[in-house]
Design a protein around this motif. Structure first.
Motif, PDB file in Angstrom:
ATOM      1  N   ASP A  75       0.836  -1.206   0.000  1.00 37.67           N
ATOM      2  CA  ASP A  75       0.000   0.000   0.000  1.00 37.67           C
ATOM      3  C   ASP A  75       0.868   1.252   0.000  1.00 37.67           C
ATOM      4  OD1 ASP A  75      -2.435  -1.374   0.096  1.00 37.67           O
ATOM      5  OD2 ASP A  75      -2.308  -1.588   2.263  1.00 37.67           O
ATOM      6  N   PHE A  76       0.498   2.211  -0.851  1.00 42.45           N
ATOM      7  CA  PHE A  76       1.169   3.510  -0.917  1.00 42.45           C
ATOM      8  C   PHE A  76       0.099   4.600  -0.817  1.00 42.45           C
ATOM      9  CE2 PHE A  76       3.570   0.455  -3.338  1.00 42.45           C
ATOM     10  CZ  PHE A  76       4.897   0.680  -2.990  1.00 42.45           C
ATOM     11  N   ASN A  77       0.218   5.483   0.176  1.00 42.18           N
ATOM     12  CA  ASN A  77      -0.719   6.594   0.342  1.00 42.18           C
ATOM     13  C   ASN A  77       0.062   7.907   0.374  1.00 42.18           C
ATOM     14  OD1 ASN A  77      -1.923   4.259   2.486  1.00 42.18           O
ATOM     15  ND2 ASN A  77      -3.308   4.980   0.916  1.00 42.18           N
ATOM     16  N   PHE A  78      -0.314   8.821  -0.524  1.00 44.80           N
ATOM     17  CA  PHE A  78       0.376  10.111  -0.638  1.00 44.80           C
ATOM     18  C   PHE A  78      -0.627  11.249  -0.471  1.00 44.80           C
ATOM     19  CE2 PHE A  78       1.568  13.747  -3.315  1.00 44.80           C
ATOM     20  CZ  PHE A  78       2.799  14.083  -2.753  1.00 44.80           C
ATOM     21  N   LYS A  79      -0.260  12.249   0.336  1.00 42.98           N
ATOM     22  CA  LYS A  79      -1.095  13.423   0.547  1.00 42.98           C
ATOM     23  C   LYS A  79      -0.228  14.673   0.517  1.00 42.98           C
ATOM     24  CE  LYS A  79      -4.511  11.192   3.584  1.00 42.98           C
ATOM     25  NZ  LYS A  79      -3.840   9.884   3.676  1.00 42.98           N
ATOM     26  N   LYS A  80      -0.667  15.680  -0.249  1.00 41.79           N
ATOM     27  CA  LYS A  80       0.002  16.973  -0.269  1.00 41.79           C
ATOM     28  C   LYS A  80      -0.984  18.030  -0.730  1.00 41.79           C
ATOM     29  CE  LYS A  80       4.074  19.478  -1.860  1.00 41.79           C
ATOM     30  NZ  LYS A  80       5.303  19.449  -2.704  1.00 41.79           N
ATOM     31  N   ASN A  81      -1.212  19.028   0.143  1.00 47.98           N
ATOM     32  CA  ASN A  81      -2.192  20.072  -0.125  1.00 47.98           C
ATOM     33  C   ASN A  81      -3.544  19.432  -0.446  1.00 47.98           C
ATOM     34  OD1 ASN A  81      -0.149  22.000   0.249  1.00 47.98           O
ATOM     35  ND2 ASN A  81       0.456  21.883  -1.908  1.00 47.98           N
ATOM     36  N   LYS A  82      -4.072  19.641  -1.636  1.00 47.59           N
ATOM     37  CA  LYS A  82      -5.372  19.069  -1.997  1.00 47.59           C
ATOM     38  C   LYS A  82      -5.264  17.755  -2.760  1.00 47.59           C
ATOM     39  CE  LYS A  82      -8.067  23.355  -2.149  1.00 47.59           C
ATOM     40  NZ  LYS A  82      -9.014  24.167  -2.958  1.00 47.59           N
ATOM     41  N   TRP A  83      -4.042  17.273  -2.934  1.00 49.87           N
ATOM     42  CA  TRP A  83      -3.850  16.054  -3.723  1.00 49.87           C
ATOM     43  C   TRP A  83      -3.814  14.824  -2.828  1.00 49.87           C
ATOM     44  CZ3 TRP A  83      -4.342  15.979  -8.843  1.00 49.87           C
ATOM     45  CH2 TRP A  83      -4.189  17.179  -9.538  1.00 49.87           C
ATOM     46  N   ASN A  84      -4.397  13.751  -3.324  1.00 49.63           N
ATOM     47  CA  ASN A  84      -4.417  12.466  -2.634  1.00 49.63           C
ATOM     48  C   ASN A  84      -4.187  11.366  -3.665  1.00 49.63           C
ATOM     49  OD1 ASN A  84      -5.542  11.019   0.070  1.00 49.63           O
ATOM     50  ND2 ASN A  84      -6.151   9.871  -1.740  1.00 49.63           N
ATOM     51  N   TRP A  85      -3.216  10.494  -3.385  1.00 50.45           N
ATOM     52  CA  TRP A  85      -2.896   9.421  -4.324  1.00 50.45           C
ATOM     53  C   TRP A  85      -2.734   8.119  -3.549  1.00 50.45           C
ATOM     54  CZ3 TRP A  85       2.450   8.463  -6.969  1.00 50.45           C
ATOM     55  CH2 TRP A  85       2.310   7.456  -7.943  1.00 50.45           C
ATOM     56  N   LEU A 115      -5.357   5.324  -7.560  1.00 53.31           N
ATOM     57  CA  LEU A 115      -6.479   6.255  -7.460  1.00 53.31           C
ATOM     58  C   LEU A 115      -5.952   7.638  -7.089  1.00 53.31           C
ATOM     59  CD1 LEU A 115      -9.536   6.689  -7.518  1.00 53.31           C
ATOM     60  CD2 LEU A 115      -9.629   5.898  -5.148  1.00 53.31           C
ATOM     61  N   LEU A 116      -6.058   8.566  -8.024  1.00 49.48           N
ATOM     62  CA  LEU A 116      -5.576   9.937  -7.834  1.00 49.48           C
ATOM     63  C   LEU A 116      -6.770  10.851  -7.598  1.00 49.48           C
ATOM     64  CD1 LEU A 116      -3.153  11.949  -7.959  1.00 49.48           C
ATOM     65  CD2 LEU A 116      -3.647  12.184 -10.403  1.00 49.48           C
ATOM     66  N   GLY A 117      -6.673  11.709  -6.557  1.00 51.85           N
ATOM     67  CA  GLY A 117      -7.790  12.577  -6.234  1.00 51.85           C
ATOM     68  C   GLY A 117      -7.365  14.012  -5.965  1.00 51.85           C
ATOM     69  N   LEU A 118      -8.204  14.951  -6.404  1.00 51.12           N
ATOM     70  CA  LEU A 118      -8.016  16.382  -6.140  1.00 51.12           C
ATOM     71  C   LEU A 118      -9.196  16.850  -5.293  1.00 51.12           C
ATOM     72  CD1 LEU A 118      -6.563  19.107  -6.590  1.00 51.12           C
ATOM     73  CD2 LEU A 118      -7.916  19.370  -8.684  1.00 51.12           C
ATOM     74  N   LYS A 119      -8.931  17.305  -4.088  1.00 54.90           N
ATOM     75  CA  LYS A 119      -9.979  17.617  -3.122  1.00 54.90           C
ATOM     76  C   LYS A 119     -10.876  18.744  -3.596  1.00 54.90           C
ATOM     77  CE  LYS A 119     -10.489  17.753   1.876  1.00 54.90           C
ATOM     78  NZ  LYS A 119      -9.748  17.753   3.159  1.00 54.90           N
ATOM     79  N   SER A 120     -12.198  18.511  -3.463  1.00 54.03           N
ATOM     80  CA  SER A 120     -13.176  19.535  -3.838  1.00 54.03           C
ATOM     81  C   SER A 120     -13.986  19.997  -2.634  1.00 54.03           C
ATOM     82  CB  SER A 120     -14.116  18.998  -4.920  1.00 54.03           C
ATOM     83  OG  SER A 120     -14.830  17.872  -4.446  1.00 54.03           O
TER      84      SER A 120
END
Length: 296
Positions: A75-85, A115-120
């Motif tokens: 498992d790899f979880n990345f978070k920075k500012n509004k980005w989530n991967w 799964l790449l996400g941009l926070k809304s």
């Protein structure tokens, strides 16, 4: 005079108490805000399950059996500012040996999810997912004589991708909805005409609706339940025939290295088989975290 002073004291003490509570609350909020959010969370797990049964002059009869299953979850979880991967690798292989029947495959899986996400908003993200799924070796249907080959390396292989919306409460709870998902199915010449691929071709393209969910929780002390769900409907070919895949992993922790593991895996894919596919795995084995890292 005394009565006035007493009221004043009570009022002063009340205001002081309220101020202290307010200051303490603010400090807690500040302390809470100071808790850093991990940029990277990485966790690799290796599991080996072993089963064995042996009989000698056993009146009730029985077959000697040896079975082993190896699985790796990364498992790899990345978070920075509004980005989530979030990325997850699920892979495993298992064999059993039965007297007079020889070796038979009990597990064969390779799956990669990204799964790449941009926070809304608080829990919602604009998302884009990619999924790759296949197996390593040839598989057989042993219910027929002689046995019939039903799969091979990269045959079938599935590649799915598309934009959507992600609802993510935490790393252990999320649902992704992708209403415009493209799915590519690949087969070799031997399986041309199967798995939804037209005769004489080695690939097919479909467009449909994809929903995927993940939920992991501790149902009691040292007992962990992991749920993985995928639902897909092809707009272009029998959209009423919904494909779904559900896997439940129940892990009982004996100690740091030993766990009892139960897997229930169910698949319904109209192109692969018109029947419900079911797999169950149970065993006591070694569990080892080979790469566990948190980076801020």
């Amino acid at each position: 005079m005394f009565h006035l002073n007493s009221n004043f004291k009570y009022l002063f003490l009340t205001l002081l108490l309220a101020f202290s509570i307010s200051v303490n609350s603010q400090q807690k909020k500040v302390e809470k805000k100071k808790v850093p959010v991990p940029k990277w969370k990485i966790h690799g797990r290796f599991t080996f399950l072993f089963n064995q049964s042996a009989f000698s002059n056993w009146a009730a009869g029985g077959q000697n059996t040896v079975a082993g299953n190896v699985s790796i979850n990364y498992d790899f979880n990345f978070k920075k500012n509004k980005w989530n991967w979030d990325s997850r690798l699920i892979t495993g292989y298992g064999l059993s040996y039965l007297t007079a029947k020889g070796y038979r495959k009990t597990n064969d899986r390779f799956e990669f999810n990204s799964l790449l996400g941009l926070k809304s908003s608080k829990y919602w993200f604009f998302s884009y997912f990619t999924n790759i799924k296949t197996q390593y070796t040839r598989g057989f249907d042993y219910s027929k004589t002689p046995e019939v080959s039903v799969s091979d390396f990269l045959s079938p292989a599935y590649l799915s991708f598309g934009p959507g919306m992600l609802w993510k409460k935490s790393d252990n709870l999320n649902i992704n909805i992708a209403p415009a998902t493209a799915r590519l199915t690949f087969v070799n010449d031997m399986f041309s005409g199967k798995f939804g691929v037209d005769e004489g071709k080695n690939s097919s393209l479909s467009l449909g609706f994809n929903l995927s969910g993940y939920y992991k929780t501790n149902i009691m002390t040292n007992v962990e339940l992991e749920n993985i769900l995928t639902v897909y409907s092809d707009y272009l070919n029998k959209p009423q025939n919904v494909d779904f895949e559900y896997q439940a992993n129940l892990r009982f922790k004996v100690n740091k290295s030993i766990k009892m593991h139960i897997t229930l895996h169910t698949i319904f894919d109209d192109n692969a088989s018109g029947r419900l596919q079911y797999r169950e795995l149970f065993g006591l084995g070694v569990n080892y975290s080979f790469h566990e890292k948190v980076t801020y």
